[in-house]
Design a protein around this motif. Structure first.
Motif, mmCIF file in Angstrom:
data_model
loop_
_atom_site.group_PDB
_atom_site.id
_atom_site.type_symbol
_atom_site.label_atom_id
_atom_site.label_comp_id
_atom_site.label_asym_id
_atom_site.label_seq_id
_atom_site.Cartn_x
_atom_site.Cartn_y
_atom_site.Cartn_z
ATOM 1 N N ASP A 388 0.817 -1.219 0.000
ATOM 2 C CA ASP A 388 0.000 0.000 0.000
ATOM 3 C C ASP A 388 0.848 1.264 0.000
ATOM 4 O OD1 ASP A 388 -0.637 0.774 3.426
ATOM 5 O OD2 ASP A 388 0.820 -0.651 2.669
ATOM 6 N N THR A 389 2.125 1.155 0.355
ATOM 7 C CA THR A 389 2.994 2.334 0.271
ATOM 8 C C THR A 389 3.267 2.703 -1.186
ATOM 9 O OG1 THR A 389 4.901 0.859 0.462
ATOM 10 C CG2 THR A 389 4.098 1.895 2.486
ATOM 11 N N LEU A 390 3.173 1.694 -2.089
ATOM 12 C CA LEU A 390 3.361 1.963 -3.509
ATOM 13 C C LEU A 390 2.053 2.363 -4.179
ATOM 14 C CD1 LEU A 390 5.685 -1.019 -4.497
ATOM 15 C CD2 LEU A 390 6.345 1.296 -3.892
ATOM 16 N N ARG A 391 0.960 1.700 -3.813
ATOM 17 C CA ARG A 391 -0.351 1.970 -4.398
ATOM 18 C C ARG A 391 -1.356 2.226 -3.284
ATOM 19 N NH1 ARG A 391 -0.188 -0.425 -9.593
ATOM 20 N NH2 ARG A 391 1.929 -0.047 -10.335
ATOM 21 N N PRO A 392 -1.303 3.354 -2.626
ATOM 22 C CA PRO A 392 -2.215 3.595 -1.504
ATOM 23 C C PRO A 392 -3.668 3.645 -1.963
ATOM 24 C CG PRO A 392 -1.050 5.608 -2.098
ATOM 25 C CD PRO A 392 -0.425 4.503 -2.887
ATOM 26 N N SER A 393 -4.527 2.989 -1.177
ATOM 27 C CA SER A 393 -5.961 3.019 -1.459
ATOM 28 C C SER A 393 -6.523 4.362 -1.013
ATOM 29 C CB SER A 393 -6.666 1.880 -0.719
ATOM 30 O OG SER A 393 -8.059 2.002 -0.831
ATOM 31 N N PRO A 394 -7.485 4.935 -1.768
ATOM 32 C CA PRO A 394 -8.049 6.225 -1.369
ATOM 33 C C PRO A 394 -8.785 6.160 -0.033
ATOM 34 C CG PRO A 394 -9.311 5.246 -3.168
ATOM 35 C CD PRO A 394 -8.070 4.436 -3.016
ATOM 36 N N ILE A 395 -9.406 5.015 0.267
ATOM 37 C CA ILE A 395 -10.093 4.846 1.548
ATOM 38 C C ILE A 395 -9.660 3.502 2.126
ATOM 39 C CG2 ILE A 395 -12.303 4.909 2.758
ATOM 40 C CD1 ILE A 395 -13.530 6.240 0.386
ATOM 41 N N PRO A 396 -8.437 3.386 2.674
ATOM 42 C CA PRO A 396 -7.951 2.096 3.154
ATOM 43 C C PRO A 396 -8.611 1.706 4.469
ATOM 44 C CG PRO A 396 -6.373 3.811 3.681
ATOM 45 C CD PRO A 396 -7.472 4.473 2.902
ATOM 46 N N ASN A 397 -8.883 0.412 4.657
ATOM 47 C CA ASN A 397 -9.382 -0.042 5.944
ATOM 48 C C ASN A 397 -8.510 -1.144 6.535
ATOM 49 O OD1 ASN A 397 -10.059 -2.154 4.227
ATOM 50 N ND2 ASN A 397 -12.000 -2.570 5.264
ATOM 51 N N THR A 398 -7.481 -1.567 5.790
ATOM 52 C CA THR A 398 -6.598 -2.589 6.332
ATOM 53 C C THR A 398 -5.251 -2.552 5.624
ATOM 54 O OG1 THR A 398 -6.359 -4.959 6.774
ATOM 55 C CG2 THR A 398 -7.398 -4.345 4.716
ATOM 56 N N ARG A 399 -4.228 -3.035 6.329
ATOM 57 C CA ARG A 399 -2.900 -3.179 5.733
ATOM 58 C C ARG A 399 -2.286 -4.471 6.255
ATOM 59 N NH1 ARG A 399 1.530 1.350 6.692
ATOM 60 N NH2 ARG A 399 1.789 0.235 8.663
ATOM 61 N N ARG A 400 -1.850 -5.299 5.344
ATOM 62 C CA ARG A 400 -1.318 -6.620 5.685
ATOM 63 C C ARG A 400 0.186 -6.510 5.923
ATOM 64 N NH1 ARG A 400 -3.472 -11.615 5.422
ATOM 65 N NH2 ARG A 400 -2.222 -13.411 4.755
ATOM 66 N N LYS A 401 0.574 -6.554 7.173
ATOM 67 C CA LYS A 401 1.990 -6.571 7.526
ATOM 68 C C LYS A 401 2.524 -7.984 7.261
ATOM 69 C CE LYS A 401 3.646 -3.741 10.277
ATOM 70 N NZ LYS A 401 4.229 -3.017 11.436
ATOM 71 N N PRO A 402 3.841 -8.207 7.377
ATOM 72 C CA PRO A 402 4.374 -9.532 7.064
ATOM 73 C C PRO A 402 3.580 -10.650 7.742
ATOM 74 C CG PRO A 402 6.171 -8.016 7.412
ATOM 75 C CD PRO A 402 4.912 -7.258 7.716
ATOM 76 N N VAL A 420 1.191 -17.132 10.924
ATOM 77 C CA VAL A 420 1.218 -15.800 11.540
ATOM 78 C C VAL A 420 0.321 -14.879 10.726
ATOM 79 C CG1 VAL A 420 2.624 -13.783 12.103
ATOM 80 C CG2 VAL A 420 3.541 -16.088 12.470
ATOM 81 N N GLU A 421 -0.631 -14.272 11.384
ATOM 82 C CA GLU A 421 -1.514 -13.305 10.729
ATOM 83 C C GLU A 421 -1.353 -11.977 11.446
ATOM 84 O OE1 GLU A 421 -4.015 -12.439 7.549
ATOM 85 O OE2 GLU A 421 -2.895 -14.260 8.044
ATOM 86 N N HIS A 422 -0.906 -10.953 10.711
ATOM 87 C CA HIS A 422 -0.576 -9.661 11.309
ATOM 88 C C HIS A 422 -1.099 -8.551 10.400
ATOM 89 C CE1 HIS A 422 2.776 -6.868 13.107
ATOM 90 N NE2 HIS A 422 1.554 -6.531 13.494
ATOM 91 N N VAL A 423 -2.125 -7.848 10.846
ATOM 92 C CA VAL A 423 -2.712 -6.767 10.057
ATOM 93 C C VAL A 423 -2.946 -5.556 10.943
ATOM 94 C CG1 VAL A 423 -3.870 -8.354 8.473
ATOM 95 C CG2 VAL A 423 -5.094 -7.513 10.467
ATOM 96 N N GLU A 424 -3.035 -4.418 10.303
ATOM 97 C CA GLU A 424 -3.455 -3.172 10.956
ATOM 98 C C GLU A 424 -4.732 -2.737 10.262
ATOM 99 O OE1 GLU A 424 0.998 -1.539 12.151
ATOM 100 O OE2 GLU A 424 0.084 -0.947 10.243
ATOM 101 N N VAL A 425 -5.773 -2.476 11.030
ATOM 102 C CA VAL A 425 -7.099 -2.350 10.445
ATOM 103 C C VAL A 425 -7.910 -1.248 11.117
ATOM 104 C CG1 VAL A 425 -8.005 -4.147 11.981
ATOM 105 C CG2 VAL A 425 -9.184 -3.659 9.835
ATOM 106 N N ASP A 426 -8.728 -0.595 10.303
ATOM 107 C CA ASP A 426 -9.716 0.356 10.794
ATOM 108 C C ASP A 426 -11.068 -0.348 10.747
ATOM 109 O OD1 ASP A 426 -11.452 2.372 11.367
ATOM 110 O OD2 ASP A 426 -10.963 3.626 9.630
#
Length: 721
Positions: A388-402, A420-426
């Motif tokens: 997502d750092t390369l193609r950021p979503s206009p309205i992101p609700n999640t980002r998949r970390k390693p 291992v499931e690791h995400v940051e989410v709104d």
């Protein structure tokens, strides 16, 4: 399956049959040329002679017509049997079937042309009527003149009104965005829906004029472009860093991972403070307003380690195995295919959508790189890192970390998985009813991925079995028939899961509800899709909570004895299980063929294909009516891909982490609390793909789904201890 005893055995020489064959039975030129060449007939000599043809005997035609109804595409073995029993050459049988298919296709095209012509005349007459009606008026919504309206179709007028409304909304949102200082937007509290207005009854002031349509996966991914040459070195660097982080997190212990409240044995959650100390916040810092969701689970599954690698590196296989979690998946570009013969070093740029089986819970869309690498100890690792750092979503609700898994080979075809499931989410858009489930990590966490993989590994073992258990015999007489039935059931489950969630390819329309559960509908127009009946299909779904444990609900819905208590379409008939294929250790994991014996003697009996499955994170009961003739062909071992299915069913989830316990077969009980149930129906409302949806069809489906919910509530509450 073809029975050779049904036919008389008469053998003719190929050259004699060629001289007796009529022109209309060999209208395919290439087929005649092949026959001439095979018989050694000089083409120049053949053209100078006058051909004499006699048609096939009535018996031969009748038997081939009967076989064509069951299997229009016979394979080489079936053609050989037919030719031997009917006294024809295999090429004659081949070209008869080829000509028959061409004839049926031509008839179908003529029928479609007639329908389209009638529809065209109807639209032309309707357009004239509306032109006259608006000859001296202006549109109150968009202010267009009567002349402009008169030159447009009625649907065009609605589209212009909708475009005008959307344009205003975009401008308004742009105004809000320019004033916003936060780097990320937040989702609204509810998933976006539209009110229904079919031009007959106006259900709301925000009506768009149409029921939403379901689009294909190609529409969902059409805006995703391949990475540029300048982005590829950055992607490689992210993948390498992500693989190292995944390996360390998978092998790490305390204090990085700690046991969480309400977690089952073997599941641990991330200590964020220790993670920040060890990894310095990871590759990229967490966005403002986002919550960290991270978990790790280890398990042993009955599947070869290289087969697992193949599944993860194939987007189609991956989304099929995890169809309850992955609603859409696509490989955008393969940066590296890996070493020859395996996926060591493979680097795939992918896009996927993760879901909870409910139209109420927003999906999580991710654009990421998947890196596969064999480790020094012989194990394999598959790591996903968000791009997502390369193609950021206009309205992101999640980002998949390693995230991802380590796969270790064990004896006898088993593998050990550490996930291992690791995400940051709104999670702003998650409805209150599902918030506890999502926040606990049970909806998207490592436990759900591993539980699904464990259940699917048992199903895979069943599909490749070379013997038929005694309990499966009944109407299944061959291994080929068993595999064909399992393949058809797999397609049914995949189709159901792809259509029940809040995927962005579903333009769900919310029907108005004065009180009670909100029903959402979406249409799909099918023309020439394999495995789908042609016409307009209306899908309806609703989700509700009930204070009964998921185990009680699952057992009630899957058993044929209780089906008449909730299934309105069975019309009170007696339901009998005709075939049963066990799919694992748990007795609830099975594929069944049910027969509904109608209570009304004037009505024909109905066949239902059903698959029920359960694991430690959720359960499904999915079914579809099937044609008797088609099912006989499937049970004979023929390819089931052409069998049309409209799956309906139930997804049953716990309302949060429960007290645990074991219900047999090594599977943890889903919890002692309540159940979150999603009901979804699919109904063919018109066999003509160009037909318009009527308000009566929507009202009927709405009534059907609400009546089913009421029956389930009443019945399971009676059975609940």
């Amino acid at each position: 399956m073809f029975d050779p005893d049904m036919f008389d055995t008469t053998h003719h020489h190929m050259l004699e049959e060629l001289e007796n064959m009529r022109d209309d039975d060999f209208d395919n030129k290439s087929g005649a040329e092949i026959l001439e060449s095979a018989c050694g007939i000089d083409q120049q000599q053949q053209r100078s002679k006058k051909k004499r043809y006699n048609r096939h005997t009535q018996h031969q035609i009748q038997e081939m017509e009967a076989f064509f109804k069951e299997c229009p595409h016979p394979d080489d073995k079936q053609r050989m049997e037919l030719s031997r029993e009917l006294g024809l050459e295999p090429l004659q049988v081949k070209f008869w079937f080829q000509n028959k298919r061409t004839q049926m296709k031509a008839q179908h095209e003529r029928h479609e042309n007639a329908i389209l012509k009638a529809e065209n005349e109807k639209l032309r007459a309707e357009n004239i009527r509306y032109r006259e009606a608006f000859a001296h008026s202006t549109c109150p919504n968009c202010g267009s003149s009567s002349t402009a309206l008169g030159e447009m179709s009625f649907d065009d007028q609605h589209l212009r009104i909708e475009n005008s409304r959307l344009r205003d909304e975009i401008e308004r949102m742009s105004g809000y965005g320019s004033k916003c200082t936060k780097p990320y937007y937040q989702l609204p509290t509810n998933a976006p829906t539209r009110s229904l207005d079919l031009g007959i009854t106006n259900f709301g002031p925000q009506s768009s004029g149409f029921v939403g349509e379901m689009y294909g996966a190609a529409d969902f991914f059409r805006s995703i472009s391949r990475p540029s040459e300048g982005e590829k070195p950055v992607i490689v660097e992210l993948a390498v860093s992500g693989m190292e982080e995944l390996r360390r997190m998978a092998q790490g212990g305390e204090p990085l991972w700690v046991a969480g409240d309400g977690k089952s044995s073997g599941e641990v959650v991330l200590n964020e403070a220790e993670y920040l100390r060890s990894f310095g916040g990871g590759i990229v810092g967490k966005p403002m307003g986002f919550r960290t969701e991270a978990s790790r689970v280890s398990a042993v599954v009955f599947m070869n380690h290289m087969k697992l690698v193949d599944i993860f590196m194939d987007a189609t296989q991956w989304s099929t195995v995890f169809c309850g979690i992955v609603s859409r998946a696509s490989t955008v570009e393969i940066l590296s295919p890996g070493l020859s013969g395996n996926f060591n070093g493979a680097l795939h740029v992918m896009s996927a959508e993760f879901q909870v089986p409910s139209p109420l819970v927003p999906t999580r869309e991710n654009y990421f790189v998947r890196y596969c690498k064999q480790q020094t100890d012989g194990s394999w690792a598959v790591a996903d890192v968000s791009l997502d750092t390369l193609r950021p979503s206009p309205i992101p609700n999640t980002r998949r970390k390693p995230s991802g898994c380590l796969i270790q080979e064990l004896p006898n075809g088993y593998s050990k998985i550490t996930w291992v499931e690791h995400v940051e989410v709104d999670e702003t858009g998650v409805p209150t009813m599902y918030r506890t489930l999502v926040n606990s990590g049970l909806a998207f966490g490592a436990k759900r991925w591993v539980a699904t993989l464990d259940r699917q590994s048992e199903r895979f073992a069943t599909s490749i079995a070379t013997t038929i258990p005694t309990g499966d015999l009944r109407v299944i007489s061959s291994i080929e028939g068993r595999k064909s039935m399992l393949k058809l059931a797999e397609r049914m489950v995949t189709s159901f899961c792809a259509g029940v969630g809040a995927s962005s390819v579903h333009a769900w329309t919310a029907l108005p509800a004065a009180a009670g559960d909100e029903v959402r509908v979406v249409t799909r127009k099918s023309t020439d899709e394999p495995g789908r009946p042609p016409g307009v299909v209306l899908s309806a779904a609703t989700s509700f909570w009930i204070p009964v444990s998921p185990k009680v609900v699952f057992d009630f819905l899957r058993k044929e004895k209780s089906r008449s208590e909730w299934d309105i379409l069975s019309n009170g008939g007696l339901v009998q299980e005709m075939a049963h294929i066990a799919n694992g250790r748990h007795s609830g994991n099975c594929v069944s063929l049910l027969r509904v014996n109608s209570a009304n003697s004037s009505q024909s009996n109905m066949l239902i294909l059903q698959e029920s499955c359960t694991d430690s994170t959720g359960s499904y009961v999915i079914y579809a009516p099937v044609d008797t003739v088609a099912m006989n062909v499937v049970l004979s071992g023929c390819d089931p891909d052409y069998v049309a299915l409209l799956p309906s069913g139930f997804a049953i989830l716990p309302d949060g982490p429960g007290g645990g316990g074991n219900n047999g077969g090594g599977i943890l009980e889903l919890g002692s609390g309540g159940s979150l149930i999603t009901v979804a129906f699919q109904i063919l409302v018109d066999s003509v793909p160009t037909a318009r949806l009527s308000i009566g069809s929507v009202a009927t489906v709405n009534s059907l789904i609400k009546c089913t919910v009421e029956r389930i509530r009443a019945a399971v509450m009676r059975e609940s201890p």
